[in-house]
Design a protein around this motif. Sequence first.
Motif, PDB file in Angstrom:
ATOM      1  N   ALA A  44       0.823  -1.208   0.000  1.00  0.00           N
ATOM      2  CA  ALA A  44       0.000   0.000   0.000  1.00  0.00           C
ATOM      3  C   ALA A  44       0.859   1.261   0.000  1.00  0.00           C
ATOM      4  N   THR A  45       2.026   1.235   0.665  1.00  0.00           N
ATOM      5  CA  THR A  45       2.844   2.448   0.714  1.00  0.00           C
ATOM      6  C   THR A  45       3.472   2.751  -0.640  1.00  0.00           C
ATOM      7  N   LEU A  46       3.607   1.748  -1.493  1.00  0.00           N
ATOM      8  CA  LEU A  46       4.136   2.008  -2.832  1.00  0.00           C
ATOM      9  C   LEU A  46       3.046   2.471  -3.789  1.00  0.00           C
ATOM     10  N   ILE A  47       1.889   1.805  -3.685  1.00  0.00           N
ATOM     11  CA  ILE A  47       0.880   1.991  -4.725  1.00  0.00           C
ATOM     12  C   ILE A  47      -0.067   3.159  -4.436  1.00  0.00           C
ATOM     13  N   THR A  48      -0.522   3.280  -3.171  1.00  0.00           N
ATOM     14  CA  THR A  48      -1.535   4.291  -2.871  1.00  0.00           C
ATOM     15  C   THR A  48      -1.110   5.717  -3.260  1.00  0.00           C
ATOM     16  N   PRO A  49       0.110   6.162  -2.887  1.00  0.00           N
ATOM     17  CA  PRO A  49       0.477   7.544  -3.254  1.00  0.00           C
ATOM     18  C   PRO A  49       0.486   7.768  -4.759  1.00  0.00           C
ATOM     19  N   ALA A  50       0.998   6.798  -5.507  1.00  0.00           N
ATOM     20  CA  ALA A  50       1.103   6.974  -6.957  1.00  0.00           C
ATOM     21  C   ALA A  50      -0.282   7.052  -7.596  1.00  0.00           C
ATOM     22  N   VAL A  51      -1.166   6.136  -7.172  1.00  0.00           N
ATOM     23  CA  VAL A  51      -2.517   6.140  -7.735  1.00  0.00           C
ATOM     24  C   VAL A  51      -3.228   7.442  -7.385  1.00  0.00           C
ATOM     25  N   SER A  52      -3.037   7.906  -6.140  1.00  0.00           N
ATOM     26  CA  SER A  52      -3.685   9.156  -5.736  1.00  0.00           C
ATOM     27  C   SER A  52      -3.159  10.317  -6.559  1.00  0.00           C
ATOM     28  N   ALA A  53      -1.849  10.360  -6.771  1.00  0.00           N
ATOM     29  CA  ALA A  53      -1.248  11.489  -7.489  1.00  0.00           C
ATOM     30  C   ALA A  53      -1.788  11.605  -8.910  1.00  0.00           C
ATOM     31  N   ARG A  54      -2.115  10.461  -9.520  1.00  0.00           N
ATOM     32  CA  ARG A  54      -2.594  10.463 -10.910  1.00  0.00           C
ATOM     33  C   ARG A  54      -3.874  11.268 -11.075  1.00  0.00           C
ATOM     34  N   PHE A  55      -4.659  11.397  -9.985  1.00  0.00           N
ATOM     35  CA  PHE A  55      -5.919  12.130 -10.090  1.00  0.00           C
ATOM     36  C   PHE A  55      -5.719  13.635 -10.197  1.00  0.00           C
ATOM     37  N   TRP A  56      -4.496  14.109  -9.895  1.00  0.00           N
ATOM     38  CA  TRP A  56      -4.279  15.551  -9.847  1.00  0.00           C
ATOM     39  C   TRP A  56      -3.549  16.090 -11.059  1.00  0.00           C
ATOM     40  N   THR A  57      -2.939  15.227 -11.862  1.00  0.00           N
ATOM     41  CA  THR A  57      -2.077  15.751 -12.912  1.00  0.00           C
ATOM     42  C   THR A  57      -1.979  14.800 -14.103  1.00  0.00           C
ATOM     43  N   ASP A  58      -1.607  15.372 -15.244  1.00  0.00           N
ATOM     44  CA  ASP A  58      -1.356  14.582 -16.452  1.00  0.00           C
ATOM     45  C   ASP A  58       0.122  14.606 -16.816  1.00  0.00           C
ATOM     46  N   LEU A 118      -5.970   9.903   1.887  1.00  0.00           N
ATOM     47  CA  LEU A 118      -5.516  10.807   0.820  1.00  0.00           C
ATOM     48  C   LEU A 118      -5.990  10.316  -0.545  1.00  0.00           C
ATOM     49  N   PHE A 119      -6.064   8.983  -0.689  1.00  0.00           N
ATOM     50  CA  PHE A 119      -6.567   8.446  -1.953  1.00  0.00           C
ATOM     51  C   PHE A 119      -8.024   8.846  -2.173  1.00  0.00           C
ATOM     52  N   VAL A 120      -8.835   8.692  -1.114  1.00  0.00           N
ATOM     53  CA  VAL A 120     -10.253   9.025  -1.256  1.00  0.00           C
ATOM     54  C   VAL A 120     -10.411  10.508  -1.594  1.00  0.00           C
ATOM     55  N   ILE A 121      -9.622  11.350  -0.913  1.00  0.00           N
ATOM     56  CA  ILE A 121      -9.681  12.783  -1.210  1.00  0.00           C
ATOM     57  C   ILE A 121      -9.322  13.028  -2.680  1.00  0.00           C
ATOM     58  N   SER A 122      -8.267  12.356  -3.155  1.00  0.00           N
ATOM     59  CA  SER A 122      -7.843  12.531  -4.549  1.00  0.00           C
ATOM     60  C   SER A 122      -8.923  12.044  -5.509  1.00  0.00           C
ATOM     61  N   LEU A 123      -9.494  10.897  -5.190  1.00  0.00           N
ATOM     62  CA  LEU A 123     -10.520  10.305  -6.053  1.00  0.00           C
ATOM     63  C   LEU A 123     -11.675  11.277  -6.244  1.00  0.00           C
ATOM     64  N   VAL A 124     -12.052  11.966  -5.153  1.00  0.00           N
ATOM     65  CA  VAL A 124     -13.199  12.859  -5.234  1.00  0.00           C
ATOM     66  C   VAL A 124     -12.805  14.228  -5.790  1.00  0.00           C
ATOM     67  N   PHE A 125     -11.718  14.804  -5.228  1.00  0.00           N
ATOM     68  CA  PHE A 125     -11.423  16.200  -5.552  1.00  0.00           C
ATOM     69  C   PHE A 125     -10.318  16.385  -6.592  1.00  0.00           C
ATOM     70  N   GLY A 126      -9.665  15.300  -7.021  1.00  0.00           N
ATOM     71  CA  GLY A 126      -8.528  15.405  -7.950  1.00  0.00           C
ATOM     72  C   GLY A 126      -8.826  16.338  -9.118  1.00  0.00           C
ATOM     73  N   ARG A 127      -7.856  17.175  -9.453  1.00  0.00           N
ATOM     74  CA  ARG A 127      -8.117  18.276 -10.364  1.00  0.00           C
ATOM     75  C   ARG A 127      -8.269  17.815 -11.819  1.00  0.00           C
ATOM     76  N   THR A 128      -7.596  16.737 -12.228  1.00  0.00           N
ATOM     77  CA  THR A 128      -7.728  16.327 -13.624  1.00  0.00           C
ATOM     78  C   THR A 128      -8.674  15.152 -13.823  1.00  0.00           C
ATOM     79  N   ARG A 129      -8.753  14.242 -12.840  1.00  0.00           N
ATOM     80  CA  ARG A 129      -9.611  13.090 -13.082  1.00  0.00           C
ATOM     81  C   ARG A 129     -10.523  12.766 -11.916  1.00  0.00           C
ATOM     82  N   GLY A 130     -10.557  13.642 -10.908  1.00  0.00           N
ATOM     83  CA  GLY A 130     -11.402  13.378  -9.750  1.00  0.00           C
ATOM     84  C   GLY A 130     -12.870  13.325 -10.133  1.00  0.00           C
ATOM     85  N   LEU A 131     -13.657  12.604  -9.319  1.00  0.00           N
ATOM     86  CA  LEU A 131     -15.070  12.425  -9.634  1.00  0.00           C
ATOM     87  C   LEU A 131     -15.797  13.756  -9.695  1.00  0.00           C
ATOM     88  N   LEU A 132     -15.466  14.650  -8.745  1.00  0.00           N
ATOM     89  CA  LEU A 132     -16.152  15.936  -8.682  1.00  0.00           C
ATOM     90  C   LEU A 132     -15.907  16.727  -9.957  1.00  0.00           C
TER      91      LEU A 132
END
Lengths: 462, 288
Positions: A230-244, A287-301
Motif C-alpha cells: 500500500a505504501t508504494l501503490i496508494t500515493p502513486a494512484v492518488s497522485a494520478r488524479f491531480w495531474t497529467d 488521501l486516496f479518497v480525497i484525490s478520487l473525489v477532488f482530484g483536479r484532472t480526473r477526480g469524480l467531482l
Amino acid sequence: MTALGGLVYLPVMGAGAASAFWTYNTWMVLLGTMLLGATAGLIGVFLILRRQALMADVVGHATLPGIVITFLVIERSWPGEGKNVQWLTLGALAAGLLAAVTTLFIRRRSRVKSDAAMALVLGVFYGAGVALLTVVQQIPAGSQAGLKDYINGLTAALVADDVRFFAIAGAITFTLTVLLFKELSLVCFDEEFAATRGLPVFWIDSLLLLLTVSVTVLGLQSVGLILVVATLITPAVSARFWTDRLTTMAMLSCAIGAFASMSGSLISAKVRGASAGPTIVLMGGLLFVISLVFGRTRGLLWTWRHDRHMRLIEGRHHLIRAAFETIEQRDHEHSQSEPAGDVLLQRTFTIVDLSAKRAWNDAEVADRVRDAENIGWIEPVTGGAQWRLTPEGLREARQVTRNHRLWELYLIRHVELAADVADRTADRIEHVLDPDVVRELERQLPQTLAPAALPESPHTLV
Amino acid sequence: MTCITHGVNIDQPGVDLTNTASVDTNATSPPVPVHPTTAPLSIDDLTVAYSRKRVVWDVDYDAPPGQLIALVGPNGAGKSTLIKAILELIPRASGRVLIFGKPYTESRDRVAYVPQRSSVDWDFPVNALDVVTMGLYRKIGWFRPVTRKYREQAAEALRRLDMLNYAKRQISQLSGGQQQRVFLARALVQQADLYLLDEPFAGVDSATERAIISLLRDLKAEGKTALVVHHDLQTVNDYFDQVMLLNVRLVASGPVSTVFTEENLRRTYGGKLTLLDRVQERMAGDRR
C-alpha cells in the motif's frame, strides 16, 4: 547493537509528558519514516506505469522466510543477537530478490501468465515463512518474541541507529530513481522504442525490480510485510488524479507518501492502541479518497462538473435552435426566401412551441428558458407569454443551427444515413464541432452556400 | 530460393555501380545496382521464426537511397516482424541486415522507428511535447535532464507536423491522427537517414494522411529513405517509388511501376481477391 524488545521511541503520550515526546530519536524516526514514504511513493509511480503494482506485494510477502531463516542462523551462531534489525533486513532483501527473480523466470521461461506467476511465488514464499515461524516458536529461548513485528510493522520500536541505516539505503534508492527518471519513463511508456534507441530495457526493468525490492524491504520496518504494498501503490494512484504530467505526478506521489508516513506515525504515537503500520496505510487511503473525489484532472467531482457543464451547453444549444427553427418556419410560411436577420428578431415564440420541438417536460423547458434569459439570448415580450431572440441570441442560434445542418448534410451525403437518423446523430455531435471540423465540412459540402450562409434543413421541421 | 524481382535504378544518384562483386550474381536475375555496403538498408537471406513457425522466410532486399518504399502484404504476412527484425527487437533465425553497411547496433543513430500507434498506452501521463522529446533521450544521454534546448527541438518537430498547438495536450486527448503525428515528430527529431514506419496511415484522418505524405516527400527530397508498412493498395502508386510485396516470403520487390502488377499482387494476396479486383479496376481506370 541494539536489542529491540522493549525500546519504544515514539512513546504513547501519557498525561503531562508533552516535553519528553520531541526527542532526538523521535525526530530521526519521523524523518526516516518520511524519507521511506517518499521513496516508496516515487518507485510506486513507475511500478504502476509498468503495470507491476502487485510485484511489491509479492516481494513484501516473500521476505518472511528470509527474515526467519536469518534469525535462526544468527541466533544459532550468536545467541541473543538474532533480532539485529540490520541483519534481518539483509535476510529480507535476499528473499525478496529471490522471489522477484523467480517470478521473472517463471514468466519468461514457462507459459504461466504474469498474474498467476505472482500469486504462485507469493503463496509459496509466504507459506514457507509461516512454516518456519512455527519452527522458531519451538526454540526454548523466548527471544523470538517480536519477530512477528515484521508482519505488522515496528516503527514504534525503531531507534535512531536503525533509522540512519534505513535512511542511507532509502536515499540511495531515491537518488538512483531520480537519476534514471528519463530512462525509466521511456521504458514504461514505449518499451520497443526504448530498445531501438539502445536502452538496455532488460537491465532497466531489472533495476526497477531491484529498487522495488529495496524500498519494499525498507518499508517493512514501518508498516510490515503485508501492508507494505500500500505504501508504494496508494500515493502513486492518488497522485494520478491531480495531474497529467509524469514529473508532477512523481513529486506529488513523494509528498503524499511522506505525509501519510509522517501523520500515520504521529497519530499512532499519540493515540493509545493505534499501531503505526495500519495507521500509515489508512492515512494513505484517506488521501486516496480525497484525490478520487477532488482530484483536479480526473477526480469524480471534476468529471461530474465537466459533464454537467456539457449538459448545460447542450441544453442551451437545443433551446436556441428550437427557437430559431420555430421562427424560421413561421417566416417560411409567409415568404419562400431566406428570412433576413432583423425580421427574425421581430418574430416571437412561446414556451409551448419549444416543448413541441423537443421532448422536454415543463420543468426542463422552464429551466432552459430561464438559463437562456439569464445569459441574454432570449427575452420576454408580453410579460412572459411570448418570447423573442436577442441579437446575440440570434447570432448564436444561426451558428448552432448551421453546424447542426452541416453535420446532418455530411452524414446524409457521405455516410448515407437516413435524414431522421442524421438529425439525431447531429444532435449529439453539434456541440463539440470545433472550427477545424466546420471548415472541413464546408470543404466537403461544396454545394453549400457562401460562408456563414445557412443551408436549409434536409428534413421537414416538426 | 524464391524468385525475386530486383529493382533496376540505373539513374539513381549515389548508387555504386562499379562494385558488385559481393552480390550474388545469379545468371537469371538482373544485375543488382545497389551495393550492400552503401545501401540504406540491405537485407540478406533474412529468416525470422517464432518457435518453429517461420514468419519471415528468406528475404533479400537492397533498398536504393532516397526512395519511399512501401512494404505491402496481407495480414500475418510478417510486415511488422520484418521491421522489428531489422531493428533487432526480435532475434533473427538466420540472415544478415546491414544499415548503411553496418549492423543496426552501430548505425542506430541513423535510423528512426515509428511503431504502430496501438503499441503504447495513450493514457500515460505525458503531453505531446514530452513524447517528442523522448526521441532525443539518446542524444541527451544518461542521467542528464531534458533542457530547454531539447524541448525547442521537439517543438520544432511538432511545428513541422502542424501540431504545435497541441504540444501541451495530454496524449489521450488527441485524435488518432494527431497521435500518429506526434509519433512522426518523435522520429523526426532524431534526424535519421532511414525511417521505418509501421502502418502510419492506419486509422488516420485525411488531414493527417496528407501531412504524413508531405513529410515523407520532404524527407525524400533531403535524400532520406523510408520503409513504410502500408495497407492501402490504392495509394501505393501515388505515394511510393519502390514496393516490397511480402507474404512470409518476399514475393517481389523493386520499382512500383514494374513490380506492382496484378500478377504479383495475386501471388502476394492469394485467395483474397475481392479487394484486389476492385483495385485492378481502379488501376485500369488510371491507365486509360
